[in-house]
Motif scaffolding. Structure first.
Motif, PDB file in Angstrom:
ATOM      1  N   TRP A  77      15.386 -27.241  34.559  1.00  0.00           N
ATOM      2  CA  TRP A  77      16.227 -25.991  34.829  1.00  0.00           C
ATOM      3  C   TRP A  77      15.218 -24.513  34.662  1.00  0.00           C
ATOM      4  O   TRP A  77      14.649 -24.487  33.365  1.00  0.00           O
ATOM      5  N   LYS A  80      17.170 -18.746  33.609  1.00  0.00           N
ATOM      6  CA  LYS A  80      18.508 -18.307  33.479  1.00  0.00           C
ATOM      7  C   LYS A  80      19.425 -19.225  33.267  1.00  0.00           C
ATOM      8  O   LYS A  80      21.195 -18.802  33.055  1.00  0.00           O
ATOM      9  N   ASP A  81      19.187 -20.822  33.969  1.00  0.00           N
ATOM     10  CA  ASP A  81      19.983 -21.419  34.136  1.00  0.00           C
ATOM     11  C   ASP A  81      20.118 -22.627  33.229  1.00  0.00           C
ATOM     12  O   ASP A  81      21.632 -23.285  33.241  1.00  0.00           O
ATOM     13  N   GLN A  82      20.096 -22.395  31.981  1.00  0.00           N
ATOM     14  CA  GLN A  82      19.234 -23.531  31.271  1.00  0.00           C
ATOM     15  C   GLN A  82      20.808 -23.764  29.776  1.00  0.00           C
ATOM     16  O   GLN A  82      21.458 -24.716  30.027  1.00  0.00           O
ATOM     17  N   VAL A  85      24.124 -25.597  32.304  1.00  0.00           N
ATOM     18  CA  VAL A  85      23.587 -26.809  32.609  1.00  0.00           C
ATOM     19  C   VAL A  85      22.813 -27.707  31.517  1.00  0.00           C
ATOM     20  O   VAL A  85      24.116 -28.338  31.033  1.00  0.00           O
ATOM     21  N   PHE A 103      21.278 -28.213  43.551  1.00  0.00           N
ATOM     22  CA  PHE A 103      20.279 -26.776  43.968  1.00  0.00           C
ATOM     23  C   PHE A 103      19.409 -26.742  44.005  1.00  0.00           C
ATOM     24  O   PHE A 103      19.126 -27.390  45.537  1.00  0.00           O
ATOM     25  N   ALA A 153      16.791 -24.109  40.368  1.00  0.00           N
ATOM     26  CA  ALA A 153      17.298 -23.138  40.429  1.00  0.00           C
ATOM     27  C   ALA A 153      18.703 -23.839  40.761  1.00  0.00           C
ATOM     28  O   ALA A 153      19.403 -24.359  42.090  1.00  0.00           O
ATOM     29  N   LEU A 154      19.971 -23.345  40.488  1.00  0.00           N
ATOM     30  CA  LEU A 154      21.109 -23.664  40.492  1.00  0.00           C
ATOM     31  C   LEU A 154      21.872 -22.785  41.727  1.00  0.00           C
ATOM     32  O   LEU A 154      21.607 -21.529  41.394  1.00  0.00           O
ATOM     33  N   LEU A 204      26.381 -17.642  40.222  1.00  0.00           N
ATOM     34  CA  LEU A 204      26.845 -18.305  40.442  1.00  0.00           C
ATOM     35  C   LEU A 204      28.323 -18.292  41.135  1.00  0.00           C
ATOM     36  O   LEU A 204      29.161 -17.411  39.531  1.00  0.00           O
TER      37      LEU A 204
END
Length: 213
Positions: A77, A80-82, A85, A103, A153-154, A204
């Protein structure tokens, strides 16, 4: 859950668990889900407590252009999304949540494709938590498997209430796999729902199901 493959794996998992929170990891029979195996995976915790791939299907590995066994799930990922997640995957292990992620995957050559990912808890005991999952492309584009996905990317996160989802699954027909064409009406509906029921996490909207914990 929009994808046939995602729905099928959830329904299989739901039948196995019966009245339990989650099925045992030994309950999973690969022959029962042979049509889904190419896109499925199992996560486990490594010595640091991070989610890593224990097993991954052949098509999934081809999508990412590498053997995923032993690789960190979080590493797929964008940075910025890690954090989110990581938290979601840990909740699947510890709280036995059911999570659906949408995603956008970006390929080595800059192509993009959207995917749906399902995470399902497996009861392996406190010492051996496991997670069963599947990744399904919303549109089966010609280049998937030859131009590997290098970053994800989510777009959306949903925490599913298995009991409520079981009722919906029983009541509906299996839908055809949707195309990648943008659906502005769906985006508007999701935005309205998020304003009334969701909460924002940076870019999100996180929509909770009925399951607590």
């Amino acid at each position: 859950m929009k994808q046939n493959e995602t729905q099928s794996l959830f329904q299989y998992w739901d039948r196995l668990r019966a009245d339990r929170i989650a099925p045992l990891r030994t309950d999973i029979e690969p022959a029962d889900i042979k049509k889904l195996l190419a896109d499925t995976f199992i996560l486990e915790k490594d010595a640091r407590g991070e989610a890593v791939f224990r097993l991954a299907g052949t098509r999934l590995c081809a999508t990412y252009g590498r053997e995923l066994k032993g690789f960190s799930f979080i590493s797929l990922w964008k940075e910025k999304d890690q954090r989110l997640v990581r938290r979601l995957s840990q909740n699947v292990f510890s709280s036995q949540s059911v999570v659906v992620l949408t995603f956008e995957g970006v390929s080595r050559e800059g192509r993009t494709s959207f995917f749906e990912l399902l995470l399902l808890p497996l009861d392996g005991g406190s010492a051996n938590p496991r997670c069963l999952g599947i990744v399904s492309a919303l549109k089966k584009t010609y280049w998937l498997g030859t131009d590997p996905i290098v970053e994800a990317a989510l777009e959306a996160v949903r925490v599913i209430d298995p009991a409520a989802e079981s009722t919906r699954s029983a009541a509906r027909h299996i839908l055809p796999v949707p195309t990648l064409a943008p659906d502005t009406s769906a985006l508007t509906a999701d935005a309205d729902s998020a304003r009334s029921n969701g909460r924002r996490f940076r870019h999100l909207v996180v929509l909770d199901g009925g399951r607590g914990g």
